[in-house]
Design an enzyme around this catalytic site. Structure first.
Site, PDB file in Angstrom:
ATOM      1  N   LYS A  37      -6.691 -72.489 -11.948  1.00 39.01           N
ATOM      2  CA  LYS A  37      -7.133 -71.209 -11.373  1.00 39.01           C
ATOM      3  C   LYS A  37      -7.303 -70.243 -12.539  1.00 39.01           C
ATOM      4  CE  LYS A  37      -7.440 -68.032  -7.923  1.00 39.01           C
ATOM      5  NZ  LYS A  37      -8.100 -68.095  -6.624  1.00 39.01           N
ATOM      6  N   ALA A 116     -12.544 -67.697  -7.046  1.00 34.38           N
ATOM      7  CA  ALA A 116     -11.944 -66.488  -6.467  1.00 34.38           C
ATOM      8  C   ALA A 116     -12.760 -66.062  -5.255  1.00 34.38           C
ATOM      9  CB  ALA A 116     -11.913 -65.371  -7.507  1.00 34.38           C
ATOM     10  N   PRO A 205      -4.836 -80.145   9.061  1.00 37.77           N
ATOM     11  CA  PRO A 205      -4.277 -79.706  10.343  1.00 37.77           C
ATOM     12  C   PRO A 205      -3.453 -78.434  10.188  1.00 37.77           C
ATOM     13  CG  PRO A 205      -3.017 -81.550   9.478  1.00 37.77           C
ATOM     14  CD  PRO A 205      -4.202 -81.380   8.565  1.00 37.77           C
TER      15      PRO A 205
END
EC number: 6.3.3.3
Length: 244
Positions: A37, A116, A205
């Protein structure tokens, strides 16, 4: 395998969760990888200083020796990166990110890079957006979308924008942020595939406690129980052939 760029139809659709799960999923298929990131706004203050919240989630699955490299720009204000950087007097150097990206790829084989927000989130005050960056990189994108009501429109628009720029799309992963009706999720999945002709890699899920789920191997593996590894592999092979 190369580089995968994880983007989303909006902010808070679950890019970080999917990036974390992808790292586990690829490792299960014997592919070394590193979650990355490079630009994070909304730093969290903890004892010892400011931390990047998204890479902290990655740690639940992957705690590499070089984990400090999982984030390069940590901006304090929780807002668009261009504004957060301007407020702190930071100039984002994309060439530095590119060098680190190549370094991580050489070290780990695959880098899962999380963007982002959505495609048109500005990264600089000049209006250089996430999609502009993706167009320059030209690596396969994985689109993270909400699984429930409203996702068809947002997902189709996101895919159309990527296609217009000729950015390769590996596929879509639908994330159940809320406990949605199974029939609605199944129909959304099929309709997105029909309208875009883009593969649906799988779905995540609904989990009441996602941190606890990610930290537990059995629960984490159930999150990607329906994911299609071959779809990702084919996208990466096409990228490699194009570069060659």
């Amino acid at each position: 395998m190369g580089i995968l760029f994880v983007t989303g139809t909006d902010t808070d659709v679950g890019k970080t969760i999917v990036t974390t799960l992808l790292a586990s999923f690829l490792a299960k298929h014997e592919h070394s990888c590193f979650p990355f990131k490079p630009i994070q706004s909304g730093a969290v203050k903890k004892e010892g200083g400011w931390v990047a919240p998204d890479p902290e989630i990655y740690r639940l699955v992957n705690n590499h020796d070089r984990f400090k490299d999982a984030n390069l720009y940590l901006l304090k204000k929780a807002c668009s990166p261009h504004l957060a950087a301007e407020l702190e007097g930071v100039q984002i150097d994309f060439s530095w990110i590119d060098r680190k990206l190549k370094e991580l790829e050489e070290a780990y084989g695959t880098v899962i890079m999380e963007g982002a927000g959505g495609l048109f989130v500005p990264l600089t005050t000049e209006g250089y957006c996430v999609i502009d960056w993706m167009e320059t990189l030209r690596v396969p994108a994985i689109v993270v979308a909400k699984a429930g009501v409203g996702t068809i429109n947002h997902t189709v628009l996101t895919i159309e924008a990527l296609s217009k720029r000729q950015i390769p799309i590996a596929g879509v992963i639908l994330n159940s942020i809320h406990n949605e009706e199974e029939a609605i999720v199944a129909d959304n999945r099929e309709m997105i595939r029909k309208l875009t002709n883009v593969p649906i890699i799988g779905s995540v899920p609904y989990c009441e406690d996602i941190r606890e789920t990610l930290a537990n191997v059995e629960k984490r593996e159930r999150c990607y129980g329906d994911w299609d590894f071959e779809t990702i592999r084919r996208a990466m092979e096409i990228e490699s052939a194009t570069i060659a």
